[in-house]
Enzyme design. Structure first.
Site, PDB file in Angstrom:
ATOM      1  CG  ASP A   1     -13.051   7.196  -4.960  1.00 43.92           C
ATOM      2  OD1 ASP A   1     -12.350   6.866  -5.945  1.00 43.92           O
ATOM      3  OD2 ASP A   1     -13.255   6.414  -4.014  1.00 43.92           O
TER       4      ASP A   1
HETATM    5  C1  BGC Z   1     -11.489   3.723  -5.236  1.00 47.46           C
HETATM    6  C2  BGC Z   1     -10.290   4.565  -4.908  1.00 47.46           C
HETATM    7  C3  BGC Z   1      -9.265   4.431  -5.996  1.00 47.46           C
HETATM    8  C4  BGC Z   1      -9.880   4.812  -7.327  1.00 47.46           C
HETATM    9  C5  BGC Z   1      -8.921   4.747  -8.496  1.00 47.46           C
HETATM   10  C6  BGC Z   1     -12.000   3.937  -6.637  1.00 47.46           C
HETATM   11  O1  BGC Z   1     -12.937   2.983  -6.985  1.00 47.46           O
HETATM   12  O2  BGC Z   1     -12.490   3.960  -4.278  1.00 47.46           O
HETATM   13  O3  BGC Z   1      -9.773   4.186  -3.668  1.00 47.46           O
HETATM   14  O4  BGC Z   1      -8.134   5.188  -5.712  1.00 47.46           O
HETATM   15  O5  BGC Z   1     -10.943   3.923  -7.573  1.00 47.46           O
HETATM   16  O6  BGC Z   1      -8.623   3.469  -8.855  1.00 47.46           O
END
Ligand code: BGC
Length: 765
Positions: A298
């Protein structure tokens, strides 16, 4: 003997028919063998291309492939240079057909090895055509329409060059304070697994090399929905049985549906951050499930292992993440800066890097990016097509749950002479889209106000928002709203939360209606006019008082672009509400966590044992308080149980029949019931099957969903519903292994987790 007789007695036509079926069977077998062989040879083909490419790559190029960045802070020159040098394998949050095509051109024509980029983006519940938030989609209990919604999202997203979406989000949660409850499928592993499969299939489509295919990403692996206290990013403690019996289930379903990628999470799980967790990523995902796709971290979660206090610095974080099996780092440079040193120091084996790069390149090959990295600018013409918008309306309709309807309140007649439309969500085009909307536009939303005017005509609609936005505390608009109510035959109050109050980082301690909405609802209830409240929110709110004050209540979540027309369809009876809750509704935050499949306690409460707080005498003897599992103030039941939802008709369940009262560990049971639509309107009903394993080697849930069916019944029609219940579906992890335990079971077929026809059966050794 019987067979011989039969063949002797067969007529000439019979023999011909038999021959025909025999050859047809042979044909089917050879076609399916042929297609298996084709898939196999395609996979071998990809494998040999990947191996050959890998052998030409420098270590720097490999590490480049393992890095994904959002280039927001980079100049165009810096981006171009990085692409030419092969510094990054993937970008996220780059948009625009021209821009993406230009970047791909650079990668394909000017980088040394001509490896295409893969462009990722969060397309969570629609790209331009916005569907209801995923929690709402789960309220449809209709995986088929949700699959189509995700297909549409991918058609729109891929037309913009997006070939990888960070969806589905399939984190089970029991906590409505957690803002990200909006993004998932609710509390139940069986229901969430059905949607995980549908979403992956919808996102990826049937043919991965189709320009309209997009890679799915099952996230967040794993346990993120158990953030303590519902505070986003918080620590999680999940026992292994709970992990395996509940939390991992939808992920396994996503893997089985062919999800091309997985995303590790932000949380630490039982003390180990999930982006450096060898148990979840290597042991469970790779070893036990034999997952051969790609894992991305993530956003920044590798470096965040330093804040977790799990790594001293970025170098250690990179080491732990690659060791755990994270192939690509999202928005971070720990790999870029440290992997080479780690290899030189002998701490990371080159084979580990090759494995990660192999997973990344395989993904790019599977998506056909090497052959066709470009987007056809014509493709975007389909955006917001009438078919897509119509589907968004269907999904929004089916996702709305009716929680109350005093007789004759809903539906309203389209011939009603006037209605008051009130409330902060009545005409809030951006709010109704919900969280995680990067590319949807408020101007494409049709609000409830617009839709109601379209049905009744302007003059019959008395609109007064009363509150400017959901948190508005000013009562200056109350008088106008009350006046509008007084001159109307019915009040439609659109309550809820602004979009920004749910989603990532948007956790709330109290989950009531924000601002002074409850006060306005109470004031409106005093007018004596029928009061219909529609709640548009990103989470299940504690709406007990609103339920009391209203005559009818529709829970519409954040319903997307077409929320308005969908609600008008239900309010004016074009269709009956049919959604059911994918999550338990609590009376207040203090009841959290409350989920229907909790284990049986040693002291279960019932109506007799509960002592309401106000009934306790001031001077009391120690012994009269019940000593059961309940809250003095909330009691022992939730506000609404999982699976609950009303309709404009009533359904009567009867005739529960089991094919047998016992089965073996590899047997199967058929469970049937009849459902009668006893009312005057045609409607859908969601029929649910639950079981309870009465005694286990570890304590077992009081109920578990094991099947559901959405059926359509004409007025007065009776339909028989049949469920297959294989013994294998009763398997669970007991801390030592997966077991199906002999013993007695309960089974229910009913309209929700609280009611139903009851039967019993046993599993024999
Ligand atoms: C989130 C993810 C997301 C990623 C990209 C993160 O802050 O937890 O779910 O896909 O950002 O935007």
């Amino acid at each position: 003997m019987a067979d011989i007789e039969m063949s002797i007695n067969l007529s000439k036509t019979g023999r011909r028919l038999l021959k025909f079926f025999y050859f047809a069977f042979l044909l089917i077998v050879s076609i399916s063998n042929y297609s298996c062989q084709q898939v196999q040879s395609k996979n071998n083909d990809i494998e040999s291309k990947v191996t050959s490419l890998l052998s030409k790559m420098t270590l720097e190029e490999k590490i480049g492939q393992m890095t994904q960045i959002d280039p927001i802070a980079m100049s165009a020159d810096q981006i171009n240079k990085a692409v030419r040098n092969g510094n990054y394998g993937s970008f996220l949050n780059v948009s625009g057909v021209e821009k993406i095509n230009a970047l791909q051109k650079l990668a394909m024509e000017e980088s040394r090895l001509k490896i295409p980029l893969i462009i990722g983006r969060d397309v969570i519940h629609g790209y331009r055509t916005i569907f209801p938030i995923p929690l709402a989609m789960a309220s449809t209990w209709n995986p088929e329409i949700v699959k189509k919604a995700f297909r549409i999202s991918s058609i729109e997203a891929s037309s913009q060059g997006i070939k990888w979406t960070f969806a589905p989000m399939i984190d089970i949660t029991w906590d409505p304070r957690w803002g990200r409850i909006a993004e998932g499928c609710g509390e139940d592993p069986y229901l969430a697994s059905a949607f995980a499969k549908a979403m992956v299939e919808g996102i990826q489509g049937e043919q991965l090399t189709d320009p309209k295919a997009v890679a799915a990403c099952a996230k967040h692996f794993v346990g993120y929905g158990f953030a303590e206290g519902g505070r986003d990013y918080n620590t999680t403690y999940i026992s292994e049985p709970m992990l395996r019996n509940v939390v991992l289930k939808p992920f396994k379903a996503a893997k089985d549906a062919g999800a091309l990628t997985f995303m590790s999470a932000f949380n630490d799980l039982n003390g180990v951050p999930t982006s450096g967790n060898e148990f979840t990523l290597r042991q469970v995902l790779r070893k036990e499930w034999k997952y051969d796709g790609m894992v991305v971290s993530d956003w920044g979660s590798i470096a965040e292992m330093i804040s977790h206090g799990y790594c001293a610095d970025e170098k250690e974080a990179a080491l732990k993440a690659i060791t755990a099996g994270v192939d690509m780092e999202m928005s971070g440079t720990t790999y870029l800066k440290n992997l080479k040193t780690l290899i030189n120091e002998g701490k990371v084996d080159l084979a580990m890097i090759d494995e990660a790069v192999k997973n990344i390149l395989t993904l790019k090959f599977k998506l056909g990016l090497f052959e066709n990295p470009y987007v056809n600018p014509e493709a975007e013409k389909q955006m917001l097509s009438p078919e897509f918008l119509d589907h968004a309306r269907i999904v929004a309709r089916q996702s709305t749950v009716m929680l109350k309807n005093d007789p004759n309140t809903l539906p309203l007649s389209a011939r009603i002479s006037s209605v008051a439309v009130i409330g902060p969500l009545a005409d809030a085009p951006r709010d109704q889209l919900g969280t995680w909307v990067f590319d949807g536009k408020a101007e494409n939303s049709v609000t409830p106000l617009t839709a109601i005017k379209a049905v009744l005509g302007n003059p019959k609609v008395n609109f007064a928002a009363g509150l400017k936005y959901s948190r508005d505390k000013s009562k200056s608009g109350f008088a106008e709203a009350i006046a509008a109510a007084k001159k109307s035959q019915a009040i439609l109050f659109f309550a809820g939360e602004e979009w920004i109050l749910s989603g990532e980082g948007q956790s709330r301690g109290e989950i009531n209606l924000p601002g002074v909405q409850e006060e306005l609802i109470e004031a409106l209830s005093k007018t004596g006019k029928p009061l219909i409240v529609v709640v548009m929110a990103g989470r299940p709110l504690a709406i007990g008082k609103v339920v009391e004050k209203s005559n009818a209540l529709l829970y519409a979540w954040h319903g997307g672009s077409m929320a308005g027309p969908a609600l008008a369809d239900l309010i004016f009876g074009k269709e009956s509400p049919s959604g059911k809750l994918p999550v338990t509704f609590v009376k207040g935050s203090g009841q959290i966590p409350f989920y229907y499949y909790h284990n049986m306690t040693g002291r279960p409460a019932n109506a007799k044992s509960w002592t309401p707080i106000d009934s306790i005498p001031v001077i009391n003897s120690q012994a009269s308080l019940g000593y059961k599992s309940f809250h003095l103030d909330y009691g022992f039941t939730p506000l609404f149980p999982f699976g609950y939802g009303l309709s404009y008709t009533t359904f009567k369940y009867s005739d529960l029949k089991l094919s047998s009262t016992e089965m073996s560990k590899n047997g199967n049971l058929t469970v049937k019931a009849s459902i009668l639509n006893a009312g005057n309107v045609d409607a859908d009903e969601i029929v649910q099957l639950y079981i309870r394993d009465r005694v286990g080697s570890i304590t077992r849930p009081v109920k578990e969903l094991k099947g559901f069916k959405r059926i359509h019944l004409k007025s007065r029609e009776t339909v028989g519903v049949t469920f297959e219940l294989p013994a294998s579906s009763l398997e669970f992890f007991n801390g030592k292994g997966n077991v199906i335990e002999p013993g007695e079971f309960d089974v229910w077929i009913g309209p929700n987790s609280d009611e139903g026809l009851h039967g019993e059966f046993a599993i024999k050794n």
